[in-house]
Scaffold this motif. Structure first.
Motif, PDB file in Angstrom:
ATOM      1  N   LEU A 211      43.057 -61.123 100.398  1.00 55.39           N
ATOM      2  CA  LEU A 211      43.327 -59.830  99.760  1.00 55.39           C
ATOM      3  C   LEU A 211      44.235 -60.012  98.543  1.00 55.39           C
ATOM      4  CD1 LEU A 211      43.902 -57.602 102.919  1.00 55.39           C
ATOM      5  CD2 LEU A 211      41.974 -57.463 101.333  1.00 55.39           C
ATOM      6  N   LEU A 212      45.218 -60.903  98.656  1.00 56.63           N
ATOM      7  CA  LEU A 212      46.102 -61.175  97.527  1.00 56.63           C
ATOM      8  C   LEU A 212      45.319 -61.774  96.366  1.00 56.63           C
ATOM      9  CD1 LEU A 212      49.043 -61.189  96.518  1.00 56.63           C
ATOM     10  CD2 LEU A 212      49.250 -63.498  97.448  1.00 56.63           C
ATOM     11  N   LEU A 213      44.395 -62.680  96.661  1.00 61.32           N
ATOM     12  CA  LEU A 213      43.562 -63.271  95.618  1.00 61.32           C
ATOM     13  C   LEU A 213      42.663 -62.228  94.971  1.00 61.32           C
ATOM     14  CD1 LEU A 213      44.630 -65.959  96.761  1.00 61.32           C
ATOM     15  CD2 LEU A 213      42.286 -66.840  96.676  1.00 61.32           C
ATOM     16  N   PHE A 214      42.148 -61.296  95.782  1.00 64.43           N
ATOM     17  CA  PHE A 214      41.314 -60.225  95.231  1.00 64.43           C
ATOM     18  C   PHE A 214      42.112 -59.384  94.238  1.00 64.43           C
ATOM     19  CE2 PHE A 214      39.868 -55.857  95.192  1.00 64.43           C
ATOM     20  CZ  PHE A 214      38.509 -55.970  95.005  1.00 64.43           C
ATOM     21  N   ALA A 215      43.317 -58.982  94.632  1.00 66.85           N
ATOM     22  CA  ALA A 215      44.152 -58.173  93.745  1.00 66.85           C
ATOM     23  C   ALA A 215      44.505 -58.955  92.481  1.00 66.85           C
ATOM     24  CB  ALA A 215      45.425 -57.747  94.468  1.00 66.85           C
ATOM     25  N   ASN A 216      44.736 -60.246  92.620  1.00 66.39           N
ATOM     26  CA  ASN A 216      45.072 -61.087  91.472  1.00 66.39           C
ATOM     27  C   ASN A 216      43.916 -61.131  90.471  1.00 66.39           C
ATOM     28  OD1 ASN A 216      46.683 -63.116  90.030  1.00 66.39           O
ATOM     29  ND2 ASN A 216      45.169 -64.577  90.769  1.00 66.39           N
ATOM     30  N   ALA A 217      42.694 -61.294  90.977  1.00 66.61           N
ATOM     31  CA  ALA A 217      41.533 -61.355  90.092  1.00 66.61           C
ATOM     32  C   ALA A 217      41.210 -59.988  89.501  1.00 66.61           C
ATOM     33  CB  ALA A 217      40.324 -61.897  90.858  1.00 66.61           C
ATOM     34  N   PHE A 218      41.341 -58.942  90.303  1.00 67.24           N
ATOM     35  CA  PHE A 218      40.988 -57.599  89.847  1.00 67.24           C
ATOM     36  C   PHE A 218      41.868 -57.153  88.684  1.00 67.24           C
ATOM     37  CE2 PHE A 218      40.555 -52.993  90.036  1.00 67.24           C
ATOM     38  CZ  PHE A 218      39.210 -52.836  90.311  1.00 67.24           C
ATOM     39  N   SER A 219      43.112 -57.600  88.681  1.00 68.48           N
ATOM     40  CA  SER A 219      44.046 -57.156  87.648  1.00 68.48           C
ATOM     41  C   SER A 219      44.169 -58.138  86.479  1.00 68.48           C
ATOM     42  CB  SER A 219      45.434 -56.934  88.264  1.00 68.48           C
ATOM     43  OG  SER A 219      45.914 -58.127  88.865  1.00 68.48           O
ATOM     44  N   SER A 220      43.437 -59.252  86.523  1.00 72.73           N
ATOM     45  CA  SER A 220      43.532 -60.247  85.445  1.00 72.73           C
ATOM     46  C   SER A 220      42.895 -59.709  84.165  1.00 72.73           C
ATOM     47  CB  SER A 220      42.850 -61.555  85.862  1.00 72.73           C
ATOM     48  OG  SER A 220      43.537 -62.154  86.934  1.00 72.73           O
ATOM     49  N   TYR A 221      43.540 -60.002  83.047  1.00 77.84           N
ATOM     50  CA  TYR A 221      43.046 -59.483  81.765  1.00 77.84           C
ATOM     51  C   TYR A 221      42.915 -60.561  80.689  1.00 77.84           C
ATOM     52  CZ  TYR A 221      43.329 -57.453  77.086  1.00 77.84           C
ATOM     53  OH  TYR A 221      43.115 -57.170  75.767  1.00 77.84           O
ATOM     54  N   ALA A 222      43.970 -61.353  80.493  1.00 72.47           N
ATOM     55  CA  ALA A 222      44.039 -62.213  79.313  1.00 72.47           C
ATOM     56  C   ALA A 222      42.902 -63.225  79.264  1.00 72.47           C
ATOM     57  CB  ALA A 222      45.391 -62.930  79.273  1.00 72.47           C
ATOM     58  N   THR A 223      42.584 -63.869  80.379  1.00 71.97           N
ATOM     59  CA  THR A 223      41.510 -64.860  80.382  1.00 71.97           C
ATOM     60  C   THR A 223      40.179 -64.215  80.022  1.00 71.97           C
ATOM     61  OG1 THR A 223      42.648 -66.165  82.081  1.00 71.97           O
ATOM     62  CG2 THR A 223      40.299 -66.571  81.775  1.00 71.97           C
ATOM     63  N   ALA A 224      39.890 -63.069  80.634  1.00 72.89           N
ATOM     64  CA  ALA A 224      38.635 -62.369  80.347  1.00 72.89           C
ATOM     65  C   ALA A 224      38.589 -61.891  78.897  1.00 72.89           C
ATOM     66  CB  ALA A 224      38.474 -61.191  81.301  1.00 72.89           C
ATOM     67  N   ALA A 225      39.718 -61.416  78.375  1.00 77.95           N
ATOM     68  CA  ALA A 225      39.756 -60.903  77.004  1.00 77.95           C
ATOM     69  C   ALA A 225      39.497 -62.009  75.993  1.00 77.95           C
ATOM     70  CB  ALA A 225      41.113 -60.251  76.731  1.00 77.95           C
ATOM     71  N   ALA A 226      39.998 -63.218  76.276  1.00 74.96           N
ATOM     72  CA  ALA A 226      39.813 -64.329  75.348  1.00 74.96           C
ATOM     73  C   ALA A 226      38.439 -64.974  75.481  1.00 74.96           C
ATOM     74  CB  ALA A 226      40.903 -65.383  75.583  1.00 74.96           C
ATOM     75  N   LEU A 227      37.896 -64.988  76.695  1.00 71.04           N
ATOM     76  CA  LEU A 227      36.618 -65.669  76.921  1.00 71.04           C
ATOM     77  C   LEU A 227      35.434 -64.753  76.656  1.00 71.04           C
ATOM     78  CD1 LEU A 227      35.495 -68.395  77.825  1.00 71.04           C
ATOM     79  CD2 LEU A 227      35.521 -67.561  80.176  1.00 71.04           C
ATOM     80  N   ALA A 228      35.451 -63.543  77.232  1.00 72.52           N
ATOM     81  CA  ALA A 228      34.369 -62.583  77.028  1.00 72.52           C
ATOM     82  C   ALA A 228      34.809 -61.584  75.965  1.00 72.52           C
ATOM     83  CB  ALA A 228      34.029 -61.877  78.336  1.00 72.52           C
ATOM     84  N   SER A 229      34.814 -62.018  74.717  1.00 69.26           N
ATOM     85  CA  SER A 229      35.360 -61.197  73.634  1.00 69.26           C
ATOM     86  C   SER A 229      34.469 -60.010  73.284  1.00 69.26           C
ATOM     87  CB  SER A 229      35.574 -62.059  72.384  1.00 69.26           C
ATOM     88  OG  SER A 229      34.350 -62.666  71.984  1.00 69.26           O
ATOM     89  N   GLN A 230      33.197 -60.094  73.650  1.00 73.49           N
ATOM     90  CA  GLN A 230      32.273 -58.999  73.347  1.00 73.49           C
ATOM     91  C   GLN A 230      31.931 -58.246  74.629  1.00 73.49           C
ATOM     92  OE1 GLN A 230      31.401 -58.235  70.212  1.00 73.49           O
ATOM     93  NE2 GLN A 230      32.651 -59.943  69.489  1.00 73.49           N
ATOM     94  N   GLY A 231      31.929 -56.919  74.562  1.00 78.54           N
ATOM     95  CA  GLY A 231      31.550 -56.112  75.707  1.00 78.54           C
ATOM     96  C   GLY A 231      32.741 -55.756  76.579  1.00 78.54           C
ATOM     97  N   SER A 232      32.485 -54.877  77.531  1.00 78.21           N
ATOM     98  CA  SER A 232      33.533 -54.399  78.430  1.00 78.21           C
ATOM     99  C   SER A 232      32.989 -54.424  79.855  1.00 78.21           C
ATOM    100  CB  SER A 232      33.962 -52.986  78.042  1.00 78.21           C
ATOM    101  OG  SER A 232      34.349 -52.922  76.687  1.00 78.21           O
ATOM    102  N   GLN A 233      32.739 -55.648  80.343  1.00 82.00           N
ATOM    103  CA  GLN A 233      32.058 -55.780  81.631  1.00 82.00           C
ATOM    104  C   GLN A 233      32.952 -55.481  82.820  1.00 82.00           C
ATOM    105  OE1 GLN A 233      32.412 -58.228  79.314  1.00 82.00           O
ATOM    106  NE2 GLN A 233      30.514 -59.367  79.005  1.00 82.00           N
ATOM    107  N   ILE A 234      34.272 -55.630  82.668  1.00 83.84           N
ATOM    108  CA  ILE A 234      35.189 -55.374  83.771  1.00 83.84           C
ATOM    109  C   ILE A 234      36.223 -54.337  83.337  1.00 83.84           C
ATOM    110  CG2 ILE A 234      34.877 -57.644  84.834  1.00 83.84           C
ATOM    111  CD1 ILE A 234      37.432 -58.560  83.524  1.00 83.84           C
ATOM    112  N   VAL A 235      36.948 -53.798  84.309  1.00 79.60           N
ATOM    113  CA  VAL A 235      37.834 -52.668  84.041  1.00 79.60           C
ATOM    114  C   VAL A 235      38.921 -52.990  83.009  1.00 79.60           C
ATOM    115  CG1 VAL A 235      39.359 -50.944  85.068  1.00 79.60           C
ATOM    116  CG2 VAL A 235      37.382 -51.753  86.338  1.00 79.60           C
ATOM    117  N   PRO A 236      39.642 -54.127  83.106  1.00 80.70           N
ATOM    118  CA  PRO A 236      40.664 -54.395  82.085  1.00 80.70           C
ATOM    119  C   PRO A 236      40.100 -54.405  80.667  1.00 80.70           C
ATOM    120  CG  PRO A 236      40.986 -55.844  83.959  1.00 80.70           C
ATOM    121  CD  PRO A 236      39.678 -55.150  84.178  1.00 80.70           C
TER     122      PRO A 236
END
Length: 285
Positions: A211-236
């Motif tokens: 559950l802690l890992l789930f919350a950690n991934a669900f709230s992650s932003y910076a890695t996704a923002a830098a890697l998936a620069s196009q589109g808004s596939q996840i909530v952050p």
């Protein structure tokens, strides 16, 4: 020293932590929720919250959920196996010390640095990608998946596994040798110890860590923002779009509603985490 004096000193000692929680957790949460309840003119409205039922927003939450759940399960299983492999090693030994140190570093190695590492390694022009192309293997034959939602799985697993090692190792180390001895005395085997004692005892801790890992991934932003620069596939990333989009104007307050949705999801997960931790604490006690 009287009990009243001890309570006073305890309160003084907790004051810095209380201030930290107020400034960096409670206040941002209140501001995020409040911004989702007003329109561009500052008038109260529920339109932003109603937007959470939009199919596009629901799809974004679904993407975040399955991505977080998948990487949490992979990280939990692999991390638990690593912990089991380390169980027989001395805590002060070179291997155990090196793994503990590496887990502490890699669990915090995220954001832009991690995204750049994956782009430089297995990106379209990455070192490994070019080496594989030289061998006739094209890992991007079906498209540039590394820059899309599936491309976030590997980076997320990269920091989920060491986080699992850090959080689950204390629970695994708390298994008492007397339990194994009692099992052998009663005619049990190594397999029966794990099926009847080890796994049932560790299950609450394993679930809590997942559950802690789930919350950690669900709230992650910076890695996704830098890697998936196009589109808004996840909530952050959807929150970023609502705040910075130059084509969809007047939707800045939608970010507050999205943040509220994230707060609810993470809050429920952490509530479940606390319940499971209480159960696990009974065995550790």
């Amino acid at each position: 020293m009287t009990s009243a004096t001890r309570s006073t000193w305890a309160a003084i000692g907790l004051a810095p932590f209380a201030a930290y929680v107020l400034l960096f957790l409670a206040l941002p949460t209140v501001l995020a929720v409040a911004s989702g309840l007003v329109d561009a003119d500052g008038a109260f409205t529920l339109d932003n919250m109603a937007a959470l039922g939009d199919p596009v927003i629901l799809a974004t939450f679904a993407n975040s959920t399955w991505l977080s759940l998948l990487t949490a399960v992979i990280g939990a299983v692999v991390g638990a196996l690593v912990c089991y492999a380390l169980l027989g090693l001395s805590e002060t030994g070179a291997v155990r010390t090196a793994v503990d140190a590496a887990a502490g570093v890699f669990a915090q190695f995220g954001g832009v640095m991690l995204a750049f590492a994956f782009i430089a390694t297995i990106g379209l022009q990455g070192v490994v990608t070019q080496l594989l192309l030289g061998a006739g293997i094209d890992i991007f034959a079906s498209g540039p998946w590394i820059y899309e939602l599936p491309g976030l799985i590997l980076p997320y697993v990269f920091f989920q596994i060491p986080l699992m090692v850090i959080t689950f190792m204390p629970a695994l180390s708390a298994l008492r040798p007397q339990w194994a001895e009692a099992n052998l005395t009663l005619g049990g085997s190594r397999a029966s110890f794990w099926t009847r004692i080890g796994i049932p005892v560790l299950a609450p801790s394993f679930l809590a860590c997942t559950l802690l890992l789930f919350a950690n991934a669900f709230s992650s932003y910076a890695t996704a923002a830098a890697l998936a620069s196009q589109g808004s596939q996840i909530v952050p990333l959807q929150i970023r779009t609502a705040l910075t989009s130059e084509t969809v104007l007047g939707r800045e307050n939608l970010a507050g509603a999205l943040a509220f949705g994230m707060i609810v999801v993470v809050g429920v997960v952490m509530w479940l985490y606390s319940l499971v931790q209480r159960r696990a604490a009974r065995w550790r006690g």
